[in-house]
Enzyme design. Structure first.
Site, PDB file in Angstrom:
ATOM      1  N   CYS A 201       0.895  -1.245   0.009  1.00  0.00           N
ATOM      2  CA  CYS A 201      -0.092   0.071   0.020  1.00  0.00           C
ATOM      3  C   CYS A 201       0.805   1.237   0.050  1.00  0.00           C
ATOM      4  CB  CYS A 201      -0.857  -0.210   1.292  1.00  0.00           C
ATOM      5  SG  CYS A 201      -1.821   1.460   1.399  1.00  0.00           S
ATOM      6  N   CYS A 204       0.380   3.265   3.475  1.00  0.00           N
ATOM      7  CA  CYS A 204       0.744   2.658   4.935  1.00  0.00           C
ATOM      8  C   CYS A 204       1.907   1.903   4.684  1.00  0.00           C
ATOM      9  CB  CYS A 204      -0.473   2.447   5.827  1.00  0.00           C
ATOM     10  SG  CYS A 204      -1.127   0.748   5.338  1.00  0.00           S
ATOM     11  N   CYS A 217      -6.391  -2.020   0.692  1.00  0.00           N
ATOM     12  CA  CYS A 217      -5.354  -2.307   1.648  1.00  0.00           C
ATOM     13  C   CYS A 217      -6.131  -2.816   2.827  1.00  0.00           C
ATOM     14  CB  CYS A 217      -4.265  -1.293   2.030  1.00  0.00           C
ATOM     15  SG  CYS A 217      -3.421  -1.242   3.599  1.00  0.00           S
ATOM     16  N   CYS A 220      -5.147  -0.172   6.218  1.00  0.00           N
ATOM     17  CA  CYS A 220      -5.162   1.207   6.413  1.00  0.00           C
ATOM     18  C   CYS A 220      -6.671   1.449   5.562  1.00  0.00           C
ATOM     19  CB  CYS A 220      -4.363   2.134   5.776  1.00  0.00           C
ATOM     20  SG  CYS A 220      -4.472   2.547   3.941  1.00  0.00           S
ATOM     21  N   ASP A 338      21.263   0.357 -16.809  1.00  0.00           N
ATOM     22  CA  ASP A 338      21.105  -0.957 -15.758  1.00  0.00           C
ATOM     23  C   ASP A 338      19.944  -1.729 -16.556  1.00  0.00           C
ATOM     24  OD1 ASP A 338      20.423  -2.697 -14.008  1.00  0.00           O
ATOM     25  OD2 ASP A 338      20.371  -1.372 -12.374  1.00  0.00           O
TER      26      ASP A 338
END
Length: 412
Positions: A201, A204, A217, A220, A338
């Site tokens: 999430c 949170c 979530c 929360c 990369d």
């Protein structure tokens, strides 16, 4: 809002003229469009030029990790139903390129601007946009791009209290979290194939639950908002529940999702979905993407895929096996140096396709394909790959600079 009666200051005019002269010199020297260098010179002469050029325009910003250039083009086509449009159609999406694009659009009413994710907050501050479209956020250019959660946080801070109408993808938790700080959001259910950047999430850090197409979530209560627009198969559902058919020349589910978001943006400016979607049909290719070109007596379709989410969408739209596929990967500055992102791409989706590998980092890609148990051949260049590919149209998938190399080679 300043009207056209408010001319540019002498300094701003000088900046625009100098920028155009430098851009023309750059083009004459064969160094590309010149828009970026021209914009840089103009901004050096007048640092407030972008804000001045945007004053008399209704500005629409488009930002995302994937699909920015195409969606910008679709929105621009749709809005031409309502008035003249200026746009950075070639994808120069940082402040210099954007300044250059706006400097060329003196009679425009709308500016439809693609913005690099990192620059969105700053460009929004300068241009006071009427609308901002946010499509998705996923990992990209690992060596230098901020981690996705940090980007979402920059967006969230930049949009807090914004007067813009934000058109945002309800299916991407990072986008929803970023857009939620804005008081005026239009939610679009545009879908999300790539979910690997949204399992925790953003609010949170809790674990995201994903039953079906929903998400929330468990810790929360942060959850998917109810969309007012939605992509439903080959149709866009508008806020009244009417279904409008999507007819595009561009392939794939991702472009239908881009069309759904674009229709929602056009509606903010009074262009009805039917008109907007009809105009989008005009778009055949976007800066060479999706173009079918003739090369060495063969048909090649050129597809751009810059990061794992883009490769996943691209694999879903190629012709079925045994269509030959050429893959080209570079790791130059504009790509990110990369290449570890190759390990995030599911290459087993290419099973059954004869695969040919080219590009600066062909050996990195070969190792990845080997581990994915794919049959492939490493080739020196495009010519050799085309020569030994079995009959039929060839799908060519490349990342950013590899794609530009291919376009130059096939004369596109």
């Amino acid at each position: 809002m300043a009207g056209n009666s408010d001319p540019l200051s002498p300094r701003a005019k000088l900046a625009v003229t100098a920028g155009k002269a430098v851009a023309a010199a750059s083009r004459a020297a064969g160094r590309g469009s010149g828009s970026v260098i021209g914009g840089r010179v103009a901004l050096k002469l007048d640092p407030d030029l972008l804000a001045r050029l945007a004053q008399h325009l209704d500005v629409i910003l488009v930002s995302a990790t994937n699909g920015k250039t195409t969606t910008t083009r679709l929105i621009a086509e749709a809005l031409r139903a309502a008035g003249p449009v200026v746009s950075n159609a070639l994808g120069a999406n940082m402040p210099a390129g954007i300044t250059s694009a706006l400097a060329g659009g003196s009679d425009a009413r709308y500016a439809v601007i693609e913005v690099d994710e990192k620059y969105l907050a700053g460009v929004a501050r300068d241009t006071d946009p009427k609308a901002i479209a946010l499509l998705n956020l996923s990992r990209d250019q690992l060596d230098r791009a901020a981690e996705t959660r940090m980007l979402a946080e920059h967006w969230r801070e930049g949009l807090a209290g914004s007067k813009s109408v934000v058109i945002a993808n309800a299916d991407d938790p990072l986008v929803v979290w970023a857009a939620s700080s804005s008081p005026n959001v239009v939610w679009v259910a545009a879908g999300q194939m790539w979910k690997d950047d949204a399992w925790s999430c953003p609010s949170c850090g809790g674990v995201m639950q994903r039953p079906g197409d929903d998400w929330y979530c468990g810790e929360c209560g942060f959850r998917r908002p109810t969309p007012s627009w939605a992509l439903n198969g080959d149709h866009v559902l508008d806020p009244h529940g009417s279904a409008w058919p999507i007819h595009l020349q561009l392939p794939g589910r991702a472009n239908k999702a881009n069309a759904a978001s674009s229709a929602a943006v056009a509606a903010v400016f009074g262009v009805p979905p039917q008109v907007a979607l009809e105009r989008m049909y005009q778009v055949q290719a976007v800066a060479g993407r999706y173009d079918v070109v003739q090369f060495m007596q063969r048909d090649l379709r050129l597809l751009l895929a810059k990061n794992p989410a883009g490769w996943l969408e691209t694999f879903s739209l190629i012709d079925p096996p045994p269509t030959p596929v050429i893959l080209s990967v570079n790791a130059r500055g504009a790509d990110g140096t990369d290449t570890s992102w190759l390990w995030d791409v599911d290459y087993t989706r290419l099973s059954g396709h004869p695969i040919f590998v080219i590009g600066d980092r062909k050996l990195d890609l070969a190792v990845r394909l080997e581990v994915a148990n794919q049959t492939f051949q490493v080739c020196e260049n495009l010519d050799q790959a085309v020569q030994i590919a079995p009959p039929g149209r060839i799908e060519v998938i490349a990342n950013y600079t590899a794609f530009q190399d291919l376009r130059r080679r096939v004369g596109n």
